[in-house]
Design a protein around this motif. Structure first.
Motif, PDB file in Angstrom:
ATOM      1  N   SER A 148       5.109  73.342   6.752  1.00 50.98           N
ATOM      2  CA  SER A 148       6.554  73.203   6.588  1.00 50.98           C
ATOM      3  C   SER A 148       6.919  71.777   6.187  1.00 50.98           C
ATOM      4  N   PRO A 149       8.130  71.583   5.664  1.00 46.19           N
ATOM      5  CA  PRO A 149       8.626  70.213   5.507  1.00 46.19           C
ATOM      6  C   PRO A 149       8.626  69.522   6.869  1.00 46.19           C
ATOM      7  N   GLY A 150       8.126  68.312   6.910  1.00 44.41           N
ATOM      8  CA  GLY A 150       8.173  67.561   8.162  1.00 44.41           C
ATOM      9  C   GLY A 150       7.132  67.958   9.188  1.00 44.41           C
TER      10      GLY A 150
ATOM     11  N   THR B 179       1.554  64.280   5.572  1.00 43.22           N
ATOM     12  CA  THR B 179       1.214  62.948   5.053  1.00 43.22           C
ATOM     13  C   THR B 179       0.690  62.041   6.164  1.00 43.22           C
TER      14      THR B 179
ATOM     15  N   GLY C 140       6.239  71.135   0.904  1.00 45.42           N
ATOM     16  CA  GLY C 140       6.513  71.601   2.259  1.00 45.42           C
ATOM     17  C   GLY C 140       7.100  72.995   2.236  1.00 45.42           C
TER      18      GLY C 140
ATOM     19  N   LEU D 289       6.194  77.075   4.110  1.00 45.60           N
ATOM     20  CA  LEU D 289       5.300  77.930   4.886  1.00 45.60           C
ATOM     21  C   LEU D 289       5.173  79.331   4.279  1.00 45.60           C
TER      22      LEU D 289
ATOM     23  N   SER E 186       6.854  70.696  17.354  1.00 43.70           N
ATOM     24  CA  SER E 186       8.304  70.845  17.405  1.00 43.70           C
ATOM     25  C   SER E 186       8.813  72.033  16.588  1.00 43.70           C
ATOM     26  N   GLU E 187       7.975  72.598  15.744  1.00 41.33           N
ATOM     27  CA  GLU E 187       8.384  73.794  14.994  1.00 41.33           C
ATOM     28  C   GLU E 187       8.365  75.048  15.853  1.00 41.33           C
TER      29      GLU E 187
ATOM     30  N   ASP F 258       5.878  80.119  17.743  1.00 43.02           N
ATOM     31  CA  ASP F 258       6.000  81.480  17.199  1.00 43.02           C
ATOM     32  C   ASP F 258       5.774  81.543  15.688  1.00 43.02           C
ATOM     33  N   LYS F 259       5.378  80.445  15.083  1.00 42.84           N
ATOM     34  CA  LYS F 259       5.374  80.395  13.621  1.00 42.84           C
ATOM     35  C   LYS F 259       4.264  81.222  12.969  1.00 42.84           C
TER      36      LYS F 259
ATOM     37  N   LYS G 257       1.656  66.381  16.263  1.00 40.58           N
ATOM     38  CA  LYS G 257       2.720  65.884  17.149  1.00 40.58           C
ATOM     39  C   LYS G 257       2.552  66.396  18.584  1.00 40.58           C
TER      40      LYS G 257
ATOM     41  N   LEU H 178       4.567  65.175  21.581  1.00 39.02           N
ATOM     42  CA  LEU H 178       5.916  65.671  21.912  1.00 39.02           C
ATOM     43  C   LEU H 178       5.902  66.830  22.908  1.00 39.02           C
TER      44      LEU H 178
ATOM     45  N   HIS I 293       8.068  67.202  25.949  1.00 34.91           N
ATOM     46  CA  HIS I 293       9.517  67.296  25.728  1.00 34.91           C
ATOM     47  C   HIS I 293       9.912  68.619  25.089  1.00 34.91           C
ATOM     48  N   LEU I 294       8.953  69.519  24.928  1.00 34.91           N
ATOM     49  CA  LEU I 294       9.203  70.775  24.215  1.00 34.91           C
ATOM     50  C   LEU I 294       8.797  71.961  25.059  1.00 34.91           C
TER      51      LEU I 294
ATOM     52  N   ARG J  25      -0.554  80.087  22.901  1.00 34.46           N
ATOM     53  CA  ARG J  25       0.035  81.199  22.153  1.00 34.46           C
ATOM     54  C   ARG J  25      -0.261  81.071  20.658  1.00 34.46           C
TER      55      ARG J  25
ATOM     56  N   SER K 173      14.246  74.493   7.401  1.00 30.12           N
ATOM     57  CA  SER K 173      12.801  74.688   7.479  1.00 30.12           C
ATOM     58  C   SER K 173      12.440  75.658   8.611  1.00 30.12           C
ATOM     59  N   PRO K 174      11.230  76.194   8.571  1.00 30.29           N
ATOM     60  CA  PRO K 174      10.740  76.904   9.745  1.00 30.29           C
ATOM     61  C   PRO K 174      10.758  75.967  10.957  1.00 30.29           C
ATOM     62  N   GLY K 175      11.255  76.444  12.061  1.00 29.21           N
ATOM     63  CA  GLY K 175      11.242  75.632  13.272  1.00 29.21           C
ATOM     64  C   GLY K 175      12.291  74.539  13.329  1.00 29.21           C
TER      65      GLY K 175
ATOM     66  N   SER L 119      12.648  65.983  14.300  1.00 27.28           N
ATOM     67  CA  SER L 119      11.195  65.869  14.202  1.00 27.28           C
ATOM     68  C   SER L 119      10.671  66.097  12.792  1.00 27.28           C
ATOM     69  N   GLU L 120      11.495  66.636  11.909  1.00 24.45           N
ATOM     70  CA  GLU L 120      11.069  66.807  10.510  1.00 24.45           C
ATOM     71  C   GLU L 120      11.083  65.499   9.735  1.00 24.45           C
TER      72      GLU L 120
ATOM     73  N   LYS M  11      14.025  63.927   4.484  1.00 29.47           N
ATOM     74  CA  LYS M  11      14.016  65.276   3.906  1.00 29.47           C
ATOM     75  C   LYS M  11      15.106  65.529   2.874  1.00 29.47           C
TER      76      LYS M  11
ATOM     77  N   TYR N 192      14.031  67.019  -0.656  1.00 31.19           N
ATOM     78  CA  TYR N 192      14.455  68.393  -0.959  1.00 31.19           C
ATOM     79  C   TYR N 192      15.954  68.389  -1.259  1.00 31.19           C
TER      80      TYR N 192
ATOM     81  N   LYS O 234      17.886  68.839  17.667  1.00 31.60           N
ATOM     82  CA  LYS O 234      16.839  68.238  18.515  1.00 31.60           C
ATOM     83  C   LYS O 234      17.023  66.720  18.655  1.00 31.60           C
TER      84      LYS O 234
END
Lengths: 219, 219
Positions: free
Chosen positions: A37-39, A43, A119, A121, A141-142, A145-146, A164, A167, A170-171, A177, B37-39, B141-142, B146, B150, B164
Motif C-alpha cells: 500500500s501507499p505508506g 522505501t 503503492g 495492494l 498500522s494498516e 485483516d489486509k 513498523k 507501533l 499503540h495498535l 492473524r 489507502s488500504p488500512g 502512519s502512511e 502522500k 498521489y 490516527k
C-alpha cells in the motif's frame, strides 16, 4: 537519476517480463518486485536492507510512482543507483516500463535490483515485471485483516514483510492473524517482522534476501 | 446485508453517476464517496462519525471490497444498513456497482449514504459514483508525502481526514506539510485531524459532515 516516461506498447506483458528476466539472468542481476500500500514503508525498508547489506551486495533500484521523484531522491541520497519511472496515473508498473528503465542501468555492476512498485495492494498483483521474487510489504498500522481483504497480492508473493512493528504497542494488531492468513494464501512464503527505524528484524530479513540473491548469482 | 456482484455494463460511467445522483437527490439522500489507502482507517472513521451523529442523521453504507464482507460485518454490528459490493479484483467502485447496490437499500429512510471505496489511492480517483462529496482519508502512519506522490485523488476531494493522530508522537509525520500540499491541490477542501480511537477531532468533523448533509436535505 533518470526519469523514464511510461509508454504503452502492444507486446504482451508476460512475454516482455520473460525477456526482462532473461536479461537479468544474463547479467547476474537478481530482481525483486516490492509491492504494498501507499505508506507501507517500502522505501524505508529498502534503505534499511541496503544499509545492512552494504559491502556484500551491489544494489540498484527502479522506483515506480504516479508522479515525482521523492523516493528516487532518497535512494540517490544513500548512493544507490536509481531510475525513476513516472506512470502518469497508471496504478502499477508493467514489464515494458521495466525494460525501458533497465536500459538506463549498468546491469553488469548490479547484484540486487529492487523494483519498488506503485503503492497499491490491488493493481500490482497482476503484472509480472520479470522479477525473480515478489515481496509484499504491510505495515502494522494498516491492520491485520489486509490479507483477507486483498488476497491476490499476498497469494502471489514469496515473502511478507510486516513493517513498523515498533507501533504494535499503540495498535490493535495481531501479527499471528496476518501470518496465519499469509500462510494459508502462500504456504511457502517467508514472513518477517521488522522495524526499519529501530532495526529490529532487519538482519534476518537482509540475510534471507542475500541468500536468495546469491543462490542466483552469476557463475 | 446483501452482497452484489459487480457486473460490467456498457453505459458510460459518468452518465450512470449522474443518474445515481439524481436518484439520491429525489430521495433526499446525501452521498459521500470515502476513498483512501488500504488500512487508512476508513471504516473506523465511519463508525466514529456515525456514533457521534446517532439520532441526528440516518446513515447507511455501501462497502466496496475486492473480497469478503469484513467491513460490512462491522457496520451490521453497529446497526447501520449496509450493502457489500465485491468487485472480484477490480481496484475501484464504479457508478454501475453503486446503482445495483442502491436498489438493495430503502433510500427514503436514509439521510447520509457513505460509500466506502476499495482501499486504493490511485484507481478510485477517476470514477464518479454519483456522490455529492468525496472525502479522502489518510492515516498519519502512511506519511506526510502522500499528496505529493498521489496528487489526483487529493485534488478531486472535498475534504481530507487525517486519521490516527494518536500515533503522531511515535512517527515522523508533519501535519503542516500534508495540509499545505492538500490546500495547494484543493484550495477549497476542508482538512480534519482525527483519532477515531481517542475521539479527538471527531465532533468537528461530524458537525461539518452533518451541515453538508442537511444543506442538501429533502425540502
Amino acid at each position: 537519476m533518470k526519469i523514464v516516461a511510461a509508454k504503452k506498447i502492444l507486446k504482451a506483458n508476460d512475454q516482455l517480463a520473460a525477456e526482462n528476466r532473461a536479461q537479468f539472468d544474463d547479467a547476474g542481476v537478481f530482481g525483486v518486485n516490492v509491492v504494498g500500500s501507499p505508506g507501507a514503508g517500502k522505501t524505508t525498508l529498502l534503505e534499511a536492507l541496503f544499509s545492512h547489506l552494504k559491502g556484500r551486495l551491489n544494489p540498484a533500484v527502479i522506483e515506480g510512482d504516479i508522479a515525482g521523484s521523492i523516493d528516487a531522491d532518497r535512494m540517490e541520497k544513500i548512493g544507490v543507483p536509481v531510475v525513476q519511472i513516472n506512470t502518469d496515473g497508471a496504478c502499477h508498473l508493467d514489464a515494458n516500463m521495466i525494460a525501458s528503465a533497465a536500459r538506463e542501468l549498468d546491469l553488469k555492476g548490479i547484484d540486487l535490483l529492487a523494483i519498488e512498485n506503485v503503492g497499491n495492494l490491488v493493481c500490482t498483483a497482476g503484472f509480472d515485471l520479470g522479477e525473480h521474487l515478489r515481496v509484499v510489504v504491510l505495515s502494522t498500522s494498516e491492520g491485520d485483516d489486509k490479507a483477507a481483504k486483498y488476497p491476490a497480492i499476498f497469494q502471489g508473493s514469496d515473502a511478507l514483510f510486516i513493517t513498523k512493528t515498533d507501533l504494535i504497542p499503540h495498535l490493535n494488531f495481531d501479527a499471528e492473524r496476518i501470518t496465519a492468513d499469509m500462510k494459508r494464501l502462500a504456504p511457502e512464503a517467508a514472513v518477517f517482522q521488522v522495524s526499519a527505524t529501530g532495526g529490529q528484524g532487519i538482519p534476518s530479513a537482509a540475510q534471507w534476501l542475500a541468500e536468495k540473491c546469491l543462490a542466483r548469482a552469476r557463475p
